[in-house]
Scaffold this motif. Structure first.
Motif, PDB file in Angstrom:
ATOM      1  N   TYR B  63       3.264  25.821 -27.813  1.00 38.18           N
ATOM      2  CA  TYR B  63       4.426  26.112 -26.393  1.00 38.18           C
ATOM      3  C   TYR B  63       4.966  27.499 -26.965  1.00 38.18           C
ATOM      4  N   LYS B  64       3.905  28.141 -26.577  1.00 37.90           N
ATOM      5  CA  LYS B  64       4.578  29.804 -28.108  1.00 37.90           C
ATOM      6  C   LYS B  64       4.379  31.010 -26.357  1.00 37.90           C
ATOM      7  N   ILE B  65       4.724  31.989 -26.621  1.00 35.38           N
ATOM      8  CA  ILE B  65       4.999  32.942 -26.000  1.00 35.38           C
ATOM      9  C   ILE B  65       4.210  33.873 -26.492  1.00 35.38           C
ATOM     10  N   GLU B  66       3.668  35.240 -26.594  1.00 27.63           N
ATOM     11  CA  GLU B  66       3.263  36.211 -26.650  1.00 27.63           C
ATOM     12  C   GLU B  66       4.363  36.967 -27.709  1.00 27.63           C
ATOM     13  N   PRO B  67       4.421  37.700 -28.450  1.00 27.00           N
ATOM     14  CA  PRO B  67       4.973  37.903 -28.882  1.00 27.00           C
ATOM     15  C   PRO B  67       5.099  39.531 -28.848  1.00 27.00           C
ATOM     16  N   GLY B  68       6.325  40.136 -29.305  1.00 26.02           N
ATOM     17  CA  GLY B  68       6.765  41.642 -28.458  1.00 26.02           C
ATOM     18  C   GLY B  68       7.835  42.052 -28.595  1.00 26.02           C
ATOM     19  N   LEU B  69       7.870  43.316 -27.389  1.00 20.07           N
ATOM     20  CA  LEU B  69       9.413  43.766 -27.233  1.00 20.07           C
ATOM     21  C   LEU B  69       9.452  43.334 -25.598  1.00 20.07           C
ATOM     22  N   TYR B  70      10.571  42.491 -25.553  1.00 22.29           N
ATOM     23  CA  TYR B  70      10.826  42.300 -24.009  1.00 22.29           C
ATOM     24  C   TYR B  70      12.128  42.520 -23.302  1.00 22.29           C
ATOM     25  N   ALA B  71      12.987  42.977 -22.572  1.00 20.08           N
ATOM     26  CA  ALA B  71      13.576  43.736 -21.912  1.00 20.08           C
ATOM     27  C   ALA B  71      14.905  42.284 -21.291  1.00 20.08           C
ATOM     28  N   LEU B  72      16.149  42.437 -21.321  1.00 24.39           N
ATOM     29  CA  LEU B  72      17.244  41.585 -20.425  1.00 24.39           C
ATOM     30  C   LEU B  72      18.086  42.368 -19.489  1.00 24.39           C
ATOM     31  N   GLY B  73      17.832  42.225 -18.305  1.00 22.94           N
ATOM     32  CA  GLY B  73      19.041  42.860 -17.691  1.00 22.94           C
ATOM     33  C   GLY B  73      18.322  44.465 -17.637  1.00 22.94           C
ATOM     34  N   THR B  74      19.509  45.475 -17.484  1.00 23.06           N
ATOM     35  CA  THR B  74      18.539  46.886 -17.493  1.00 23.06           C
ATOM     36  C   THR B  74      19.363  47.370 -18.810  1.00 23.06           C
ATOM     37  N   PRO B  75      18.835  47.285 -20.373  1.00 19.74           N
ATOM     38  CA  PRO B  75      19.044  47.962 -21.047  1.00 19.74           C
ATOM     39  C   PRO B  75      19.153  49.016 -21.516  1.00 19.74           C
ATOM     40  N   ASP B  76      19.430  50.344 -22.208  1.00 21.48           N
ATOM     41  CA  ASP B  76      18.693  51.605 -22.310  1.00 21.48           C
ATOM     42  C   ASP B  76      18.755  51.658 -23.863  1.00 21.48           C
ATOM     43  N   GLU B  77      19.149  52.986 -24.530  1.00 24.75           N
ATOM     44  CA  GLU B  77      18.853  52.826 -25.933  1.00 24.75           C
ATOM     45  C   GLU B  77      19.572  52.231 -26.793  1.00 24.75           C
ATOM     46  N   SER B  78      21.220  52.512 -26.437  1.00 21.40           N
ATOM     47  CA  SER B  78      21.862  51.820 -27.172  1.00 21.40           C
ATOM     48  C   SER B  78      22.302  50.863 -27.266  1.00 21.40           C
ATOM     49  N   SER B  79      21.481  50.158 -25.929  1.00 25.51           N
ATOM     50  CA  SER B  79      21.555  47.964 -26.229  1.00 25.51           C
ATOM     51  C   SER B  79      21.149  47.804 -27.048  1.00 25.51           C
ATOM     52  N   GLU B  80      21.257  46.370 -27.682  1.00 30.67           N
ATOM     53  CA  GLU B  80      21.391  45.163 -28.858  1.00 30.67           C
ATOM     54  C   GLU B  80      20.309  44.575 -28.352  1.00 30.67           C
ATOM     55  N   VAL B  81      19.580  44.165 -29.991  1.00 32.46           N
ATOM     56  CA  VAL B  81      18.131  44.319 -29.997  1.00 32.46           C
ATOM     57  C   VAL B  81      18.216  42.691 -30.392  1.00 32.46           C
ATOM     58  N   PHE B  82      17.965  41.422 -30.022  1.00 31.55           N
ATOM     59  CA  PHE B  82      18.076  40.555 -30.720  1.00 31.55           C
ATOM     60  C   PHE B  82      17.087  40.045 -31.361  1.00 31.55           C
ATOM     61  N   VAL B  83      16.519  39.376 -32.305  1.00 30.28           N
ATOM     62  CA  VAL B  83      15.120  39.178 -32.414  1.00 30.28           C
ATOM     63  C   VAL B  83      14.855  37.294 -32.877  1.00 30.28           C
ATOM     64  N   THR B  84      13.819  36.792 -32.105  1.00 30.06           N
ATOM     65  CA  THR B  84      13.196  35.543 -32.870  1.00 30.06           C
ATOM     66  C   THR B  84      11.845  34.615 -32.419  1.00 30.06           C
ATOM     67  N   ALA B  85      11.508  33.868 -32.040  1.00 24.30           N
ATOM     68  CA  ALA B  85      10.844  33.138 -32.761  1.00 24.30           C
ATOM     69  C   ALA B  85       9.686  33.430 -31.427  1.00 24.30           C
ATOM     70  N   ASN B  86       8.499  33.125 -31.260  1.00 25.97           N
ATOM     71  CA  ASN B  86       7.762  32.334 -30.437  1.00 25.97           C
ATOM     72  C   ASN B  86       8.179  31.402 -29.752  1.00 25.97           C
ATOM     73  N   TYR B  87       8.407  30.658 -30.219  1.00 21.67           N
ATOM     74  CA  TYR B  87       8.441  29.301 -29.595  1.00 21.67           C
ATOM     75  C   TYR B  87       9.220  29.535 -28.424  1.00 21.67           C
ATOM     76  N   LYS B  88       8.517  29.197 -27.318  1.00 18.38           N
ATOM     77  CA  LYS B  88       8.424  29.339 -26.279  1.00 18.38           C
ATOM     78  C   LYS B  88      10.394  28.503 -25.482  1.00 18.38           C
ATOM     79  N   TYR B  89      10.150  27.142 -26.394  1.00 18.26           N
ATOM     80  CA  TYR B  89      11.252  26.838 -26.283  1.00 18.26           C
ATOM     81  C   TYR B  89      12.849  27.588 -26.760  1.00 18.26           C
ATOM     82  N   THR B  90      12.950  28.199 -27.680  1.00 21.38           N
ATOM     83  CA  THR B  90      13.538  28.647 -28.421  1.00 21.38           C
ATOM     84  C   THR B  90      13.622  30.682 -27.530  1.00 21.38           C
ATOM     85  N   PHE B  91      12.942  30.724 -27.190  1.00 21.61           N
ATOM     86  CA  PHE B  91      12.615  31.797 -26.202  1.00 21.61           C
ATOM     87  C   PHE B  91      13.766  31.257 -24.888  1.00 21.61           C
ATOM     88  N   ASP B  92      13.819  30.616 -24.900  1.00 23.17           N
ATOM     89  CA  ASP B  92      13.997  30.507 -23.922  1.00 23.17           C
ATOM     90  C   ASP B  92      15.929  29.575 -23.583  1.00 23.17           C
TER      91      ASP B  92
END
Lengths: 91, 364
Positions: B63-92
């Motif tokens: 149950y996994k998703i593709e690793p890499g970068l995703y955007a949530l909402g309308t982030p810009d260059e000053s927005s925070e970066v959250f790091v997580t695992a590619n287990y889909k449940y964790t991502f959800d």
């Protein structure tokens, strides 16, 4: 909840400690506490030897035999002599 | 959710990347790094159904998703970066808790395993994080040098090493995603309570089946052995013996399994002893007490008093793999004392059964 008494391999060298407080941040069981200008081990029986403190101590002041407290993984290790490994989180 | 003006994407662009076609991807966003998928923070019915399947089956193993970068909402260059695992449940869980928040999510390749387990294995680790920072060219996306990691990632991550190797400073957030909002409000400081791993009763109930389900297969084979063994007479397999001895023995063994796999997790803080093997022994006394009402043969009762607590004890010991507070040194100590006792117990049990069968068959 606490696990067995006096089994943790956690060691802390206060002479190397520069009080960056990272250990107090990362420990999931609050084993380290900053009190009276000093880092203290509050209750070593709460240590689960996950190794987060060792990883994140830039001054090499903490030592622990890091590992997972999982019977299946450790039985595998005892029987085969290899590193502990369990099937539950494997693909 | 507000869609960004920059978000545009043709069907052609989407088809190049499987991650753009997932149900949680709303659209894409054009950034200095190219198109980045914009994800939803809503958990839909399908997600919930999948989460349930993760709890009860091996569905979770892939149950996994593709690793890499995703955007949530309308982030810009000053927005925070959250790091997580590619287990889909964790991502959800993370995207759900970050609703109404504009941020970037950097997903590491952990083989579809959750943060804590992956950190323990080292896949959610310094090397992988530094590699992903470089691979995604994160420094071209954001103007700051901050990453927010789940606290339990610290088991695999060395914050000072990440900073040395990538220039990005690791900030450890709370243990649970549900505390992220208060963490941010509190100026990126987690409250003491949010820094602790707990193991409350509802969580123990949720994880208990993880031990019982894999044990059922072994239990099934043992049941067949019991039916044949107890039914066996000189005249052949006797239904009467299967009914009065084989069947009760199977039910008793099942209740010993439940004692170890369900009762121990649920009653964990209320049972005496810190050792899981001993906790399992305590709950494992229920089944042999019941056996007193099932059998009159002394050898069968003796067998129950050795075999059933041992089954419960060993099952309880296996639960250490699911708990949040057992150490490898402690488990090793339990096993070094326990394993020889279990093996001796099984040998004695087999001897008792042989003597029992010989006496039933009239040989001795």
């Amino acid at each position: 909840m606490k696990y067995l008494k006096n089994v943790s391999t956690l060691e802390f060298d206060r002479n190397k400690c520069k009080k960056c407080l990272m250990c107090t941040v990362v420990c999931p069981h609050g084993v380290f506490k900053y009190e009276n200008n000093e880092i203290k081990i509050t209750d070593r029986d709460r240590c689960m030897e996950c190794g987060a403190c060792v990883n994140n101590c830039p001054y090499d002041a903490i030592k622990v035999n890091k590992g997972v407290g999982c019977a299946e993984a450790i039985i595998y290790s005892l029987l085969t002599g290899k590193e502990p490994k369990c099937g539950c989180c494997e693909d | 959710m507000n869609t960004n003006n920059n978000s545009c994407c043709s069907a052609e662009d989407k088809s190049n990347f499987s991650k753009y076609s997932e149900s949680y991807v709303l659209t894409t966003k054009l950034t200095p790094l190219g198109f980045i998928p914009v994800i939803s923070s809503k958990i839909n019915f399908r997600d919930k159904l999948e989460h349930f399947k993760c709890r009860v089956s091996s569905f979770r193993n892939n149950y996994k998703i593709e690793p890499g970068l995703y955007a949530l909402g309308t982030p810009d260059e000053s927005s925070e970066v959250f790091v997580t695992a590619n287990y889909k449940y964790t991502f959800d869980v993370l995207r759900k808790e970050l609703n109404n928040f504009n941020c970037w999510i950097l997903v590491l390749e952990t083989g579809g395993i959750n943060v804590w387990c992956a950190a323990g294995k080292g896949t959610f680790g310094t090397e992988e994080l530094v590699e992903k920072i470089k691979e995604t060219q994160l420094e071209r996306l954001v103007s700051h040098k901050r990453l927010i990691l789940p606290q339990l990632g610290a088991v695999g991550i060395s914050a000072y090493e990440v900073e040395n190797q990538s220039g990005f400073k690791v900030i450890y957030g709370p243990v649970k995603a549900e505390d992220i909002k208060s963490f941010i409000k509190n100026n990126y400081e987690a409250f003491e309570n949010a820094r602790r791993v707990k193991f409350p009763i509802w969580e123990r109930i949720k994880v208990a089946p993880l031990e019982l389900v894999p044990a059922l297969k072994k239990f099934f084979y043992l049941s067949i052995v019991f039916l044949i063994f107890f039914g066996l007479r000189k005249e052949g397999i006797m239904f009467k013996d299967i009914y009065y001895i084989g069947l009760p023995m199977i039910l008793l063994t099942f209740s010993a399994l439940v004692s170890g796999a369900i009762l121990v997790p649920v009653l964990l803080p209320f049972l005496p002893f810190r050792s899981f093997a001993l906790k399992g022994c305590v709950t494992g006394l229920i089944a042999p007490l019941i056996s007193l009402f099932c059998f009159s043969n002394f050898l069968l009762i003796l067998f129950c008093w050795i075999f059933l607590p041992a089954v419960s004890s060993f099952t309880a010991l296996l639960f250490t793999g699911t708990t949040t507070y057992t150490s490898p040194s402690g488990v090793t100590k339990e096993l070094k004392i326990g394993l020889p006792i279990y093996i001796a117990g099984i040998v004695v049990c087999i001897l008792i059964l042989i003597i029992y069968k010989l006496s039933v068959l009239g040989v001795i």
